[in-house]
Design a protein around this motif. Sequence first.
Motif, PDB file in Angstrom:
ATOM      1  N   GLY A  20       0.798  -1.219   0.000  1.00 23.75           N
ATOM      2  CA  GLY A  20       0.000   0.000   0.000  1.00 23.75           C
ATOM      3  C   GLY A  20       0.828   1.264   0.000  1.00 23.75           C
ATOM      4  N   GLY A  21       2.062   1.179   0.446  1.00 20.20           N
ATOM      5  CA  GLY A  21       2.935   2.345   0.453  1.00 20.20           C
ATOM      6  C   GLY A  21       3.785   2.479  -0.797  1.00 20.20           C
ATOM      7  N   TRP A  22       3.638   1.567  -1.737  1.00 20.78           N
ATOM      8  CA  TRP A  22       4.430   1.641  -2.969  1.00 20.78           C
ATOM      9  C   TRP A  22       3.904   2.731  -3.899  1.00 20.78           C
ATOM     10  N   SER A  23       4.816   3.340  -4.635  1.00 21.56           N
ATOM     11  CA  SER A  23       4.447   4.247  -5.712  1.00 21.56           C
ATOM     12  C   SER A  23       4.279   3.445  -7.002  1.00 21.56           C
ATOM     13  N   VAL A  24       3.734   4.072  -8.024  1.00 14.34           N
ATOM     14  CA  VAL A  24       3.611   3.385  -9.309  1.00 14.34           C
ATOM     15  C   VAL A  24       4.991   3.063  -9.866  1.00 14.34           C
ATOM     16  N   GLU A  25       5.972   3.918  -9.577  1.00 16.35           N
ATOM     17  CA  GLU A  25       7.344   3.648 -10.018  1.00 16.35           C
ATOM     18  C   GLU A  25       7.907   2.412  -9.324  1.00 16.35           C
ATOM     19  N   ASP A  26       7.554   2.237  -8.046  1.00 21.11           N
ATOM     20  CA  ASP A  26       8.002   1.038  -7.325  1.00 21.11           C
ATOM     21  C   ASP A  26       7.461  -0.224  -7.991  1.00 21.11           C
ATOM     22  N   LEU A  27       6.175  -0.204  -8.335  1.00 22.89           N
ATOM     23  CA  LEU A  27       5.578  -1.388  -8.967  1.00 22.89           C
ATOM     24  C   LEU A  27       6.209  -1.640 -10.325  1.00 22.89           C
ATOM     25  N   ALA A  28       6.454  -0.576 -11.078  1.00 22.66           N
ATOM     26  CA  ALA A  28       7.056  -0.740 -12.406  1.00 22.66           C
ATOM     27  C   ALA A  28       8.457  -1.333 -12.299  1.00 22.66           C
ATOM     28  N   ASN A  29       9.256  -0.869 -11.346  1.00 21.44           N
ATOM     29  CA  ASN A  29      10.597  -1.421 -11.183  1.00 21.44           C
ATOM     30  C   ASN A  29      10.553  -2.877 -10.735  1.00 21.44           C
ATOM     31  N   ALA A  30       9.562  -3.217  -9.917  1.00 22.82           N
ATOM     32  CA  ALA A  30       9.424  -4.600  -9.480  1.00 22.82           C
ATOM     33  C   ALA A  30       9.077  -5.517 -10.644  1.00 22.82           C
ATOM     34  N   MET A  31       8.123  -5.107 -11.463  1.00 21.80           N
ATOM     35  CA  MET A  31       7.620  -5.983 -12.519  1.00 21.80           C
ATOM     36  C   MET A  31       8.489  -5.996 -13.774  1.00 21.80           C
ATOM     37  N   LEU A  32       9.110  -4.881 -14.086  1.00 20.69           N
ATOM     38  CA  LEU A  32       9.888  -4.804 -15.319  1.00 20.69           C
ATOM     39  C   LEU A  32      11.381  -5.042 -15.106  1.00 20.69           C
ATOM     40  N   LYS A  33      11.860  -4.820 -13.881  1.00 20.84           N
ATOM     41  CA  LYS A  33      13.285  -4.983 -13.598  1.00 20.84           C
ATOM     42  C   LYS A  33      13.572  -5.959 -12.465  1.00 20.84           C
ATOM     43  N   GLY A  34      12.532  -6.397 -11.737  1.00 20.21           N
ATOM     44  CA  GLY A  34      12.763  -7.325 -10.638  1.00 20.21           C
ATOM     45  C   GLY A  34      13.519  -6.703  -9.484  1.00 20.21           C
ATOM     46  N   VAL A  35      13.276  -5.403  -9.228  1.00 27.73           N
ATOM     47  CA  VAL A  35      13.979  -4.679  -8.178  1.00 27.73           C
ATOM     48  C   VAL A  35      12.972  -4.152  -7.163  1.00 27.73           C
ATOM     49  N   SER A  36      13.236  -4.359  -5.881  1.00 23.76           N
ATOM     50  CA  SER A  36      12.344  -3.927  -4.815  1.00 23.76           C
ATOM     51  C   SER A  36      12.511  -2.433  -4.542  1.00 23.76           C
ATOM     52  N   PRO A  37      11.550  -1.823  -3.841  1.00 19.15           N
ATOM     53  CA  PRO A  37      11.704  -0.411  -3.485  1.00 19.15           C
ATOM     54  C   PRO A  37      12.971  -0.128  -2.670  1.00 19.15           C
ATOM     55  N   SER A  38      13.437  -1.122  -1.924  1.00 19.94           N
ATOM     56  CA  SER A  38      14.658  -0.939  -1.124  1.00 19.94           C
ATOM     57  C   SER A  38      15.923  -1.177  -1.931  1.00 19.94           C
ATOM     58  N   GLY A  39      15.765  -1.538  -3.208  1.00 19.20           N
ATOM     59  CA  GLY A  39      16.925  -1.709  -4.074  1.00 19.20           C
ATOM     60  C   GLY A  39      17.508  -3.104  -4.105  1.00 19.20           C
ATOM     61  N   GLU A  40      16.752  -4.110  -3.685  1.00 20.17           N
ATOM     62  CA  GLU A  40      17.220  -5.499  -3.728  1.00 20.17           C
ATOM     63  C   GLU A  40      16.622  -6.228  -4.920  1.00 20.17           C
ATOM     64  N   HIS A  41      17.321  -7.263  -5.391  1.00 17.71           N
ATOM     65  CA  HIS A  41      16.763  -8.125  -6.429  1.00 17.71           C
ATOM     66  C   HIS A  41      15.628  -8.961  -5.858  1.00 17.71           C
ATOM     67  N   PHE A  42      14.557  -9.086  -6.621  1.00 15.95           N
ATOM     68  CA  PHE A  42      13.542 -10.085  -6.314  1.00 15.95           C
ATOM     69  C   PHE A  42      13.997 -11.414  -6.910  1.00 15.95           C
ATOM     70  N   TYR A  43      13.607 -12.507  -6.262  1.00 14.74           N
ATOM     71  CA  TYR A  43      13.857 -13.818  -6.843  1.00 14.74           C
ATOM     72  C   TYR A  43      12.954 -14.008  -8.060  1.00 14.74           C
ATOM     73  N   PRO A  44      13.451 -14.661  -9.117  1.00 18.73           N
ATOM     74  CA  PRO A  44      12.638 -14.826 -10.329  1.00 18.73           C
ATOM     75  C   PRO A  44      11.519 -15.846 -10.217  1.00 18.73           C
ATOM     76  N   ALA A  45      11.255 -16.369  -8.991  1.00 20.76           N
ATOM     77  CA  ALA A  45       9.994 -17.085  -8.794  1.00 20.76           C
ATOM     78  C   ALA A  45       8.837 -16.109  -9.030  1.00 20.76           C
ATOM     79  N   PHE A  46       9.074 -14.832  -8.765  1.00 22.12           N
ATOM     80  CA  PHE A  46       8.198 -13.746  -9.197  1.00 22.12           C
ATOM     81  C   PHE A  46       8.493 -13.560 -10.684  1.00 22.12           C
ATOM     82  N   PRO A  47       7.549 -13.818 -11.584  1.00 21.61           N
ATOM     83  CA  PRO A  47       7.889 -13.971 -13.009  1.00 21.61           C
ATOM     84  C   PRO A  47       8.157 -12.672 -13.764  1.00 21.61           C
ATOM     85  N   TYR A  48       9.030 -11.841 -13.195  1.00 17.72           N
ATOM     86  CA  TYR A  48       9.343 -10.575 -13.868  1.00 17.72           C
ATOM     87  C   TYR A  48      10.133 -10.782 -15.160  1.00 17.72           C
TER      88      TYR A  48
END
Length: 316
Positions: free
Chosen positions: A100-128
């Motif tokens: 709920g505290g994410w910005s639209v930019e946060d969601l875009a970076n998560a889905m298109l780059k696999g990067v969290s708002p804190s700047g960490e890589h998401f695991y690719p089990a999340f199908p980015y």
Amino acid sequence: MAWLKRLVGAALVLGCAGAAAGWPLSAPVRLDAAALTQLGPGDAAKGKRIFYAGGCTSCHAKPGSQGDARLQLVGGLELKTPFGTFVPPNISQDPKDGIGGWSVEDLANAMLKGVSPSGEHFYPAFPYASYARMKPSDIADLYAYLKTLPAVAGKAPGNSLAFPFTIRRGIGLWKLLYLSNQPVIPLPDGTPDPVVAGRYLVEGPGHCGECHTPRDFAGGIKKGEWLAGAVAAEGSGVVSNITSGEGGIGRWSAADIANYLETGFTPDFDSVGGTMVDVQRNMAQLTPEDRAAIAAYLKAVPPHPNGYPARKKTVN
């Protein structure tokens, strides 16, 4: 044993040099300013379509939930893979436990780059790796729709992984090999619009290749066997070949495929089963035009023989 000391010393030097070189290469990379300008204001009505095309409820709804409860995106499903157990997080609008505290930019970076708002890589089990092919404007629409869904408190359990998979920084090197916004299947000029639209839905938000394509030793998709079927990530079953190759769905017409996505019934009047139940439930929420486009694209995909060893098929 001086030679052994020299060998160990050389190995340590090379290891340190390799780590030093790999560190900048493995750094998380966010969207650039040009991509962010393409997000736009977002439209919740359009975002609902992307929500179901992306199958968000399949992983992020509370396991076993039904009806409107599936829109309470509290997470908690356990995905048991050879790399460990991944648990999709709470992506509800709760500002503390969800996004709920994410910005639209946060969601875009998560889905298109696999990067969290804190700047960490998401695991690719999340199908980015598939979502990376999506339009930024569709991410903005999805963001607007997610804002209409309920906030649900409660964090999902963490992942359970063994070393070295606990080192997220290494995912940056994985991304160099497997993360791309380019289509998997090139289409010639003059390709009918429904096929092009279907490619976007299948390769991007639908992330069909994440389950229906074999993977290599590092967990990357073998694009040369696109949609040929694969050993299931969980359990001992297989996921179907959905090309027109031997063992696939070549005898299905485009109308058969579209009907299956809508109703869950095969041309032989068998019914959808296994993990495909959730996928079909999501596909049924799309428009007839979207399902027809998906069918048109699947009929255009190059045929491949089954991408898994011969065995009894337990996943539809």
